[in-house]
Design an enzyme around this catalytic site. Structure first.
Site, PDB file in Angstrom:
ATOM      1  N   GLY A 198      -4.268  -4.298  -4.322  1.00  0.00           N
ATOM      2  CA  GLY A 198      -5.728  -3.200  -4.624  1.00  0.00           C
ATOM      3  C   GLY A 198      -5.185  -1.995  -4.898  1.00  0.00           C
ATOM      4  O   GLY A 198      -4.283  -1.222  -4.230  1.00  0.00           O
ATOM      5  N   HIS A 199      -5.589  -1.364  -5.923  1.00  0.00           N
ATOM      6  CA  HIS A 199      -5.177   0.026  -6.105  1.00  0.00           C
ATOM      7  C   HIS A 199      -6.570   0.843  -7.005  1.00  0.00           C
ATOM      8  O   HIS A 199      -7.475   0.110  -7.364  1.00  0.00           O
ATOM      9  CB  HIS A 199      -4.155   0.300  -6.912  1.00  0.00           C
ATOM     10  CG  HIS A 199      -4.268  -0.603  -8.212  1.00  0.00           C
ATOM     11  ND1 HIS A 199      -3.316  -1.471  -8.452  1.00  0.00           N
ATOM     12  CD2 HIS A 199      -4.813  -0.213  -9.416  1.00  0.00           C
ATOM     13  CE1 HIS A 199      -3.611  -2.207  -9.688  1.00  0.00           C
ATOM     14  NE2 HIS A 199      -4.428  -1.364 -10.289  1.00  0.00           N
ATOM     15  N   ASP A 216       0.846  -1.320  -0.190  1.00  0.00           N
ATOM     16  CA  ASP A 216      -0.096  -0.131   0.114  1.00  0.00           C
ATOM     17  C   ASP A 216       0.948   1.250  -0.242  1.00  0.00           C
ATOM     18  O   ASP A 216       0.443   2.420   0.603  1.00  0.00           O
ATOM     19  CB  ASP A 216      -0.836   0.047   1.162  1.00  0.00           C
ATOM     20  CG  ASP A 216      -1.739  -1.301   1.599  1.00  0.00           C
ATOM     21  OD1 ASP A 216      -2.152  -1.719   0.452  1.00  0.00           O
ATOM     22  OD2 ASP A 216      -1.487  -2.050   2.566  1.00  0.00           O
ATOM     23  N   THR A 264      -8.417  -3.640  -0.254  1.00  0.00           N
ATOM     24  CA  THR A 264      -9.007  -4.801  -0.393  1.00  0.00           C
ATOM     25  C   THR A 264      -9.838  -5.205   0.719  1.00  0.00           C
ATOM     26  O   THR A 264     -11.125  -5.722   0.451  1.00  0.00           O
ATOM     27  CB  THR A 264      -7.843  -5.977  -0.541  1.00  0.00           C
ATOM     28  OG1 THR A 264      -7.182  -5.636  -1.536  1.00  0.00           O
ATOM     29  CG2 THR A 264      -8.458  -7.605  -0.770  1.00  0.00           C
TER      30      THR A 264
HETATM   31  P1  IMP Z   1      -2.615 -12.997   1.495  1.00  0.00           P
HETATM   32  O1  IMP Z   1      -1.691 -12.501   0.448  1.00  0.00           O
HETATM   33  O2  IMP Z   1      -4.058 -12.779   1.479  1.00  0.00           O
HETATM   34  O3  IMP Z   1      -2.284 -14.605   1.664  1.00  0.00           O
HETATM   35  O4  IMP Z   1      -2.198 -12.120   3.180  1.00  0.00           O
HETATM   36  C1  IMP Z   1      -1.078 -12.441   3.609  1.00  0.00           C
HETATM   37  C2  IMP Z   1      -0.439 -11.294   4.380  1.00  0.00           C
HETATM   38  O5  IMP Z   1      -0.004 -10.202   3.341  1.00  0.00           O
HETATM   39  C3  IMP Z   1      -1.552 -10.465   5.156  1.00  0.00           C
HETATM   40  O6  IMP Z   1      -0.876  -9.908   6.347  1.00  0.00           O
HETATM   41  C4  IMP Z   1      -2.077  -9.401   4.329  1.00  0.00           C
HETATM   42  O7  IMP Z   1      -2.598  -8.175   4.923  1.00  0.00           O
HETATM   43  C5  IMP Z   1      -0.759  -8.821   3.458  1.00  0.00           C
HETATM   44  N1  IMP Z   1      -1.166  -8.346   2.246  1.00  0.00           N
HETATM   45  C6  IMP Z   1      -1.298  -9.148   0.911  1.00  0.00           C
HETATM   46  N2  IMP Z   1      -1.646  -8.344  -0.049  1.00  0.00           N
HETATM   47  C7  IMP Z   1      -1.204  -7.152   0.437  1.00  0.00           C
HETATM   48  C8  IMP Z   1      -1.287  -5.505  -0.217  1.00  0.00           C
HETATM   49  O8  IMP Z   1      -1.477  -5.640  -1.495  1.00  0.00           O
HETATM   50  N3  IMP Z   1      -1.020  -4.674   0.737  1.00  0.00           N
HETATM   51  C9  IMP Z   1      -0.841  -4.966   1.895  1.00  0.00           C
HETATM   52  N4  IMP Z   1      -0.906  -5.959   2.656  1.00  0.00           N
HETATM   53  C10 IMP Z   1      -1.159  -7.215   1.883  1.00  0.00           C
END
Ligand code: IMP
Length: 466
Positions: free
Chosen positions: A63-64, A36, A330
């Site tokens: 997400g953006h 982010d 997201t």
């Molecule tokens: P997952 O990618 O859904 O398996 O989540 C694993 C970890 O990565 C969690 O702590 C999520 O909050 C974090 N995470 C995954 N994608 C993002 C992102 O785009 N921005 C910030 N945190 C993310």
């Protein structure tokens, strides 16, 4: 990354959608912290100088938002610049694709007047199915409940990312995008997956969903038909573009400290989010990437669980969250907030072999009397400057801070470094001196105009010298 031709250098900001500007070859944009950081804005600023924006990792966990015809639209899977007709959006083999989300985004763009995006989707990308999302949720629940005192859940986005990548590694239950066009093969794979997963899920929870392979196969074949115009061998496409002298912009999803190999394991996502993920995630060798731009916030945030040495669980963190609107794109979850961690940042700069930094959200720090920056850690009484990319080790560190003067002025109107109060300029310079890479973009607000960047041609210089 290699230094063969063309020479390294940031292309500088350009009008998205303008004709291809001469610049220094293919570039990667990656997040340097826990996500982010504002990669979408940086990509929007520079995408107009490129022929394609290429996603190489992650899935709908990212997400953006993009502004199309004056209206903001949230994207999770489509590459950032896909709404610019001249820029091709590529979802390469390293991404895990949820077809329902992808089609929803395509339909959303159509409603905004972008009838058919200029998109290529790898036939070798893996598919996220509904049972992956169920498994993601079940695993999180079990990990949280296993020991209430010591919750081991990761705080995932529950988008099925980890389970889809684990099926890729397991192979026999994996479904790739190309399979969505092959009825018999798809049916067989989904039947096999359901035969294994349904009883596993029941064993994890009596309330677990059960999946009907016939229904799923029919639904995913329909998705395949709708996605057929976009599905292709993106490796061949990208190599042909490069052979043709075209310039690619690689868009990293998630961020360096969430990288499955090099992040704060196990509190990470399931893919390689650094520039190191590009070769495997696209087929384009690292030596063809001329420049890597790292995107960082002027402070740190994190969503989900895991160590965060500079976290401010207090009025400082609250203030950053409020001013920076730090809530997940997201999941909507409030983000954890804290001071900038230069130990972690230096690690990310080296790991990505960075050429330059885009420093985002500097305006959020306006109004603090003083600002702290972590420059080292104390571990068992000893000062260390090396980052420890492992959750257990990282929870033991105590940050050592330097304190810089704050500034009270609203800086959102600054368009040149000289427009900034001297304390804000000092902050940028401090980051640059300690990070190990030049800062070439400073963002002072969400709009593309709210950016300080050197003009084209001056891009070879660090911003404070420009
Ligand atoms: P997952 O990618 O859904 O398996 O989540 C694993 C970890 O990565 C969690 O702590 C999520 O909050 C974090 N995470 C995954 N994608 C993002 C992102 O785009 N921005 C910030 N945190 C993310």
């Amino acid at each position: 990354m290699g230094t063969s031709n063309p020479p390294r250098g940031h292309p500088g900001p350009g009008e998205a959608g303008e004709s291809t500007a001469p610049h220094a070859g293919s570039t990667a944009v990656v997040g340097l912290q826990w996500g982010d950081e504002g990669k979408g804005k940086v990509i929007d600023l520079i995408a107009g100088g490129f022929d394609a924006v290429v996603r190489f990792n992650g899935g709908a966990n990212a997400g953006h938002s993009v502004v199309v015809n004056g209206r903001r639209h949230a994207l999770h899977l489509l590459p950032s610049a896909v709404h610019h007709p001249r820029v091709k959006g590529v979802i390469a083999n390293g991404v895990v694709v949820d077809p329902a989300v992808l089609l929803e985004e395509i339909d959303g763009l159509a409603a905004l007047g972008v009838p058919r995006p200029n998109l290529a989707l790898s036939d070798r990308a893996h598919v996220v199915l509904p049972y992956h999302k169920e498994e993601d949720a079940l695993r999180e629940t079990v990990a949280a409940a296993a020991d209430a005192e010591n919750d081991r859940s990761i705080g995932t986005t529950r988008r099925g990312i980890g389970p889809a990548y684990s099926d890729k590694a397991l192979r026999s239950t994996a479904v790739r995008v190309g399979d969505l066009l092959k009825p018999a093969a798809l049916r067989e794979k989904i039947e096999r997956a359901c035969a294994i997963k349904n009883p596993q899920f029941q064993a994890m929870s009596e309330r677990a969903q059960s999946f009907d392979p016939a229904l799923l196969s029919t639904r995913y074949l329909e998705f395949g038909e709708r996605l057929r115009p976009y599905i292709t061998d993106t490796f061949q496409l990208l190599r042909a573009m490069l052979d043709d002298g075209r310039h690619l912009l690689f868009e990293g999803a998630n961020a360096t400290l969430l990288d499955v190999d090099h992040g704060t394991f196990p509190y990470v996502t399931a893919s390689n989010c650094t520039s190191l993920g590009i070769p495997a995630g696209t087929g384009v060798p690292g030596r063809l990437i001329a420049s890597v731009v790292g995107v960082m916030k002027a402070y740190c945030t994190r969503v989900g669980a895991g160590p965060f040495p500079t976290e401010q669980n207090n009025a400082v963190g609250e203030r950053i969250r409020k001013r920076g609107n730090e809530y997940g794109t997201t999941t909507g979850r409030p983000r954890r907030c804290g001071w900038l961690d230069l130990v972690a940042l230096r690690y990310a700069v080296r790991l990505n072999d960075l050429d330059s930094i885009a420093l985002m959200l500097l305006d959020v720090l306006s109004g603090f009397d003083e600002i702290k920056i972590c420059t080292a850690y104390r571990v068992s009484g000893a000062r260390i400057e090396r980052f420890l990319p492992d959750a257990d080790s990282l929870t033991l560190v105590e940050p050592i801070y330097e304190t810089l003067p704050g500034w009270s002025e609203d800086i959102s109107g600054a368009r040149a470094l000289d427009d900034l109060p001297s304390a804000a300029r000092r902050y940028v310079q401090f980051v640059e001196e300690h990070a190990g890479a030049p800062v070439r973009i400073v963002s002072v607000g969400p709009d593309r105009e709210q950016t300080i960047a050197p003009a084209r041609g001056a891009a070879a210089h660090p911003i404070h010298a420009a």
